[in-house]
Design an enzyme around this catalytic site. Structure first.
Site, PDB file in Angstrom:
ATOM      1  N   SER A  64       0.824  -1.208   0.000  1.00 33.33           N
ATOM      2  CA  SER A  64       0.000   0.000   0.000  1.00 33.33           C
ATOM      3  C   SER A  64       0.860   1.260   0.000  1.00 33.33           C
ATOM      4  CB  SER A  64      -0.931   0.007   1.212  1.00 33.33           C
ATOM      5  OG  SER A  64      -0.169  -0.002   2.410  1.00 33.33           O
ATOM      6  N   HIS A 113      -4.553 -12.633  -3.110  1.00 33.49           N
ATOM      7  CA  HIS A 113      -5.856 -12.511  -2.448  1.00 33.49           C
ATOM      8  C   HIS A 113      -6.837 -13.543  -2.995  1.00 33.49           C
ATOM      9  CE1 HIS A 113      -3.916  -8.460  -3.069  1.00 33.49           C
ATOM     10  NE2 HIS A 113      -3.673  -8.717  -1.819  1.00 33.49           N
ATOM     11  N   GLU A 163      -0.355 -12.941   3.587  1.00 36.85           N
ATOM     12  CA  GLU A 163      -0.258 -11.480   3.589  1.00 36.85           C
ATOM     13  C   GLU A 163      -0.208 -10.962   5.027  1.00 36.85           C
ATOM     14  OE1 GLU A 163      -3.231  -9.149   1.421  1.00 36.85           O
ATOM     15  OE2 GLU A 163      -1.634  -7.947   0.568  1.00 36.85           O
TER      16      GLU A 163
HETATM   17 ZN   LIG Z   1      -0.082  -7.959  -0.559  1.00 33.98          ZN
END
Ligand SMILES: [Zn+2]
Length: 339
Positions: free
Chosen positions: A71, A221, A282
């Site tokens: 991010s 994901h 993650e």
């Molecule tokens: Zn990631």
């Protein structure tokens, strides 16, 4: 052994993020950025030992493929020169972690992408990561604009110089966006999963792996919405005149297990061939905290994979075998250490 293909350095010593703030402030003010701060080995060690390494050990995994905080890549911020300096600083910090904990972390690089800048300009940093820093993969942002999708699809020839280098170096890329600069899209709740799903559909529409049969892409994901809608994608492939997905895409695409509940993992392993699934958590990152329904961390994905109805052979592929195949430089590093 258990290899976690998806971890970020979300706990870096605070000087690192503070310097990024200063770098961006300097850019806005038209001044040169201040020098990168000193960070001691002890600070790096502490930031890992009490966090990722502790949880990795508690959860019984062995090694994490470790990349800079996704991010914070922030490709939409500053300009290309800002991204170049930031990517180098982030990758150098990952290198320090892999040097301090070589048995537990292997490096995955971030790229100095910037909207409108040719991806070929990211090739030198990829080469530095792999050839000088010993990294085994990189994260490729399909949308450096941060949620406005101003780049061509991943199947467009604009990306080809980068794919050629990935193949030459024999490393895969994880398709991973960064923060969202579009307030319609929450970064990790919407932008990430949108991007995973979008990337997969681009691959269905195009013929990227006909052109680059040696290219390997990891869609994180859990593949976004793809496994849940697998019938839709199979049907669309047929409608678009494409070969079946197992021939068209799934020889080259891998989904991780960053899905944070048992029914989601059950669906993933029920729909996707175990050969296309890589263990990932993650951790520490997207969703922190404990699931009140189970009493365990949402991102403790090992529990879900252990609880999934797959054969021992399939589970071994998910935990280790696939990662060694998809990341051959990791396999070579492990073998050199007798693992
Ligand atoms: Zn990631």
């Amino acid at each position: 052994m258990i290899i976690d293909c998806h971890g970020h350095y979300t706990t870096a010593p605070p000087q690192h993020a503070a310097w990024r703030e200063a770098q961006l402030a300097a850019y806005d003010a038209g001044r040169p950025a201040p020098p990168y701060p000193a960070i001691s080995d002890d600070e790096v060690r502490e930031s890992i030992e009490g966090n990722q390494l502790r949880l990795l050990t508690e959860r019984g995994a062995d090694l994490t493929l470790f990349s800079p905080r996704a991010s914070a890549m922030g490709h939409h911020l500053g300009d290309e020169a800002v991204s170049q300096v930031w990517a180098r600083a982030c990758n150098d910090l990952i290198k320090r972690v892999t040097d301090l904990f070589p048995g537990h972390f292997a490096g995955v690089g971030m790229l100095p992408q910037s909207p409108g800048v040719p991806i070929a300009n990211s090739v030198p940093e990829l080469e530095r990561c792999v050839l000088e820093l010993g990294f085994v993969a990189c994260n490729l942002n399909p949308d450096p604009s941060g949620g406005h999708w101003t780049s061509p699809p991943l199947t467009d020839e604009a990306w080809f110089p980068f794919y050629e280098k990935l193949i030459e170096l024999d490393v895969p890329a994880m398709v991973h966006v960064s923060a969202s600069s579009n307030r319609n899209f929450h970064a990790i709740g919407a932008h990430y999963l949108n991007a995973d799903t979008t990337a997969f559909m681009q691959l269905v529409q195009g013929d990227l792996f006909g052109r680059f049969p040696g290219l390997r892409l990891v869609i994180p994901h859990g593949g976004g919405a793809v496994p849940y809608h697998w019938g839709r994608y199979r049907g669309l492939a047929a409608m678009l005149g494409q070969p079946p997905l197992d021939q068209h895409v799934m020889g080259n695409v891998f989904f991780d297990t960053c899905v944070y509940h048992q029914p989601g993992i059950d669906l993933l392993v029920g729909v996707i061939d175990p050969e296309n699934i890589l263990f990932g958590s993650e951790m520490i990152g997207a969703v922190r905290g404990i699931d009140p329904e189970t009493g365990f961390h949402f991102d403790d994905t090992r529990r879900y994979v252990d609880g999934a109805g797959v054969s021992d052979a399939a589970r071994a592929l998910i935990y280790e075998g696939n990662a060694r195949r998809v990341y051959p430089r990791l396999d070579a590093q492990l073998k050199a250490r007798g693992r």
